[in-house]
Write a protein that holds these residues in place. Structure first.
Motif, PDB file in Angstrom:
ATOM      1  N   THR A   1       0.810  -1.217   0.000  1.00 48.65           N
ATOM      2  CA  THR A   1       0.000   0.000   0.000  1.00 48.65           C
ATOM      3  C   THR A   1       0.847   1.274   0.000  1.00 48.65           C
ATOM      4  OG1 THR A   1      -0.173  -0.078   2.414  1.00 48.65           O
ATOM      5  CG2 THR A   1      -1.966  -1.086   1.150  1.00 48.65           C
TER       6      THR A   1
ATOM      7  N   HIS B   1      -0.616   2.671  -5.941  1.00 50.81           N
ATOM      8  CA  HIS B   1      -1.741   2.517  -5.017  1.00 50.81           C
ATOM      9  C   HIS B   1      -2.162   3.865  -4.448  1.00 50.81           C
ATOM     10  CE1 HIS B   1      -4.283   0.931  -1.816  1.00 50.81           C
ATOM     11  NE2 HIS B   1      -3.591   1.659  -0.960  1.00 50.81           N
ATOM     12  N   LYS B   2      -1.206   4.670  -4.032  1.00 49.97           N
ATOM     13  CA  LYS B   2      -1.523   5.975  -3.443  1.00 49.97           C
ATOM     14  C   LYS B   2      -2.328   6.847  -4.406  1.00 49.97           C
ATOM     15  CE  LYS B   2       2.456   6.261  -0.305  1.00 49.97           C
ATOM     16  NZ  LYS B   2       3.694   7.005   0.036  1.00 49.97           N
TER      17      LYS B   2
ATOM     18  N   VAL C   1      -5.907   5.507  -4.807  1.00 49.60           N
ATOM     19  CA  VAL C   1      -6.721   5.809  -3.622  1.00 49.60           C
ATOM     20  C   VAL C   1      -7.113   7.284  -3.600  1.00 49.60           C
ATOM     21  CG1 VAL C   1      -6.672   5.990  -1.103  1.00 49.60           C
ATOM     22  CG2 VAL C   1      -5.815   3.929  -2.219  1.00 49.60           C
ATOM     23  N   GLN C   2      -6.183   8.155  -3.893  1.00 48.81           N
ATOM     24  CA  GLN C   2      -6.484   9.592  -3.885  1.00 48.81           C
ATOM     25  C   GLN C   2      -7.530   9.948  -4.930  1.00 48.81           C
ATOM     26  OE1 GLN C   2      -2.451  11.025  -4.336  1.00 48.81           O
ATOM     27  NE2 GLN C   2      -2.273  11.523  -2.159  1.00 48.81           N
TER      28      GLN C   2
ATOM     29  N   PHE D   1     -10.828   8.710  -3.652  1.00 46.41           N
ATOM     30  CA  PHE D   1     -11.251   9.562  -2.538  1.00 46.41           C
ATOM     31  C   PHE D   1     -11.916  10.838  -3.057  1.00 46.41           C
ATOM     32  CE2 PHE D   1     -10.642  12.277   1.206  1.00 46.41           C
ATOM     33  CZ  PHE D   1     -10.941  11.402   2.238  1.00 46.41           C
TER      34      PHE D   1
ATOM     35  N   THR E   1     -12.810   9.240   7.695  1.00 50.93           N
ATOM     36  CA  THR E   1     -11.954   8.735   6.612  1.00 50.93           C
ATOM     37  C   THR E   1     -10.542   9.308   6.718  1.00 50.93           C
ATOM     38  OG1 THR E   1     -12.551  10.537   5.115  1.00 50.93           O
ATOM     39  CG2 THR E   1     -13.928   8.563   5.057  1.00 50.93           C
ATOM     40  N   THR E   2     -10.336  10.213   7.685  1.00 53.59           N
ATOM     41  CA  THR E   2      -9.011  10.808   7.875  1.00 53.59           C
ATOM     42  C   THR E   2      -8.525  10.556   9.287  1.00 53.59           C
ATOM     43  OG1 THR E   2     -10.064  12.930   8.411  1.00 53.59           O
ATOM     44  CG2 THR E   2      -9.324  12.604   6.153  1.00 53.59           C
TER      45      THR E   2
ATOM     46  N   VAL F   1      -1.377   7.405   3.245  1.00 50.81           N
ATOM     47  CA  VAL F   1      -1.704   8.065   1.982  1.00 50.81           C
ATOM     48  C   VAL F   1      -2.193   9.479   2.275  1.00 50.81           C
ATOM     49  CG1 VAL F   1      -3.171   8.020  -0.071  1.00 50.81           C
ATOM     50  CG2 VAL F   1      -2.280   5.879   0.873  1.00 50.81           C
TER      51      VAL F   1
ATOM     52  N   ARG G   1      -3.844  11.847   7.229  1.00 50.65           N
ATOM     53  CA  ARG G   1      -3.713  10.771   6.259  1.00 50.65           C
ATOM     54  C   ARG G   1      -5.055  10.047   6.122  1.00 50.65           C
ATOM     55  NH1 ARG G   1      -0.135  13.538   5.576  1.00 50.65           N
ATOM     56  NH2 ARG G   1       2.107  13.100   5.499  1.00 50.65           N
ATOM     57  N   ILE G   2      -5.269   9.390   4.975  1.00 50.54           N
ATOM     58  CA  ILE G   2      -6.511   8.647   4.746  1.00 50.54           C
ATOM     59  C   ILE G   2      -6.523   7.416   5.647  1.00 50.54           C
ATOM     60  CG2 ILE G   2      -7.889   7.387   3.056  1.00 50.54           C
ATOM     61  CD1 ILE G   2      -6.752   9.213   0.899  1.00 50.54           C
TER      62      ILE G   2
ATOM     63  N   GLU H   1      -8.636   3.031   2.905  1.00 50.75           N
ATOM     64  CA  GLU H   1      -7.495   3.034   1.981  1.00 50.75           C
ATOM     65  C   GLU H   1      -7.038   1.630   1.598  1.00 50.75           C
ATOM     66  OE1 GLU H   1      -3.403   2.038   1.847  1.00 50.75           O
ATOM     67  OE2 GLU H   1      -3.634   3.213   3.673  1.00 50.75           O
TER      68      GLU H   1
END
Length: 288
Positions: A95, A100-101, A104-105, A108, A229-230, A237, A248-249, A254
């Motif tokens: 991850t 992956h980052k 995910v972003q 999001f 979610t944070t 991430v 971060r997420i 994530e």
């Protein structure tokens, strides 16, 4: 016709070595992948190391190193173990990879644009000595149930799951100072909005699932609440939202996207369109 088979092996947490329990749980996925490959189907068998979260940052503090060093070390150990046993992932990743980052972003931001994520002010534990908000694993206190020592999320004595607001006599795990509270902003996901859709999915499959699976699923559907979610961390991430540079997420949202980010990468490297293969409209897709 060849079937599209997506198999997602559970992502082991990169803060310690694998044990026989991990392997027993992961072995069926590898067997299924080998079976469908022998049948000539299109198999996407993916997994990876879950590299973010407070357990890794806490281990890094204890060992006097960085979270990245801890995650990298155990990720390499996992890869070595799977290779020695003969697991045949199409891709085993981590991850903490850039691919992956970015995936995910982007996901999001889509959730925000679709109205599923919103900003909320909450009271959060704060250490005046360290001059920072503290996460649940950075809290030490007294369990309200048994009086034993606990962290902000679990009692070490009776093993009860806790919310930081329930813990008594809270102190900072880093410096030992008594904690205060301050207002902090976080982004929350509207999980209850999916209750009706999830209930329909469960009702549709009640004749196919085992009773314990139905019961567990119903319990979670009935208990859906909005979730943060944070998180107040510096390892993970990055949140792609202005004003959230120091957060971060959360790994609960994530890490699970890793199944999609990894499958997406495999398909693109094969020259296939992930949006078509992984679509709900693909009647030829089976997911394990």
């Amino acid at each position: 016709m060849k079937r599209d088979i997506l198999i997602g092996g559970a992502w082991p947490y990169a803060n310690y070595y694998l044990h026989v329990g991990h392997l027993a749980a992961l072995l069926p996925g590898d067997v299924i992948a080998k079976y469908y490959r022998m049948c000539g189907d299109n198999v996407i068998y993916v997994s990876g190391s879950d590299c973010h979260g407070t357990p890794i940052t806490e281990r890094a503090k204890k060992e006097g190193t960085t979270p990245q060093a801890i995650a990298t070390f155990y990720h390499k150990e996992f890869v070595k173990t799977f290779n020695n046993i003969g697991f045949n992932y199409d891709l085993y990743t981590a991850t903490m990879t850039d691919y992956h980052k970015k995936y995910v972003q982007n996901a999001f931001l889509k959730m925000i644009n679709n109205g599923y994520i919103y900003e909320k002010e909450i009271e959060q534990d704060y250490c005046d000595t360290c001059n920072k908000f503290v996460s649940d694993r950075e809290i030490v206190g007294i369990c309200p149930n048994c009086g034993g020592e606990s962290t902000g999320d679990q009692c070490d004595n009776c093993l009860a799951s806790l919310d930081p607001s329930q813990v008594l006599n809270k102190h900072c795990k880093t410096c030992g100072s008594l904690l205060t509270t301050k207002i902090n902003k976080h982004l929350y996901f509207k999980l209850p909005e999916f209750k009706e859709e999830l209930q329909k999915l469960l009702d549709k499959n009640k004749d196919k699932w085992r009773k314990n699976a139905i019961g567990e699923t119903q319990k979670y559907i009935d208990g859906l609440v909005e979730r943060a979610t944070t998180r107040e961390l510096d390892w993970g991430v990055e949140v792609p939202v202005k004003g959230y540079e120091n957060k971060r997420i959360y790994v609960w949202i994530e890490a699970v996207l890793g199944y999609l980010s990894t499958a997406d990468k495999v398909l693109r490297e094969r020259g296939q369109n992930p949006d078509e293969v992984l679509s709900d409209n693909n009647q030829n897709l089976r997911v394990y």
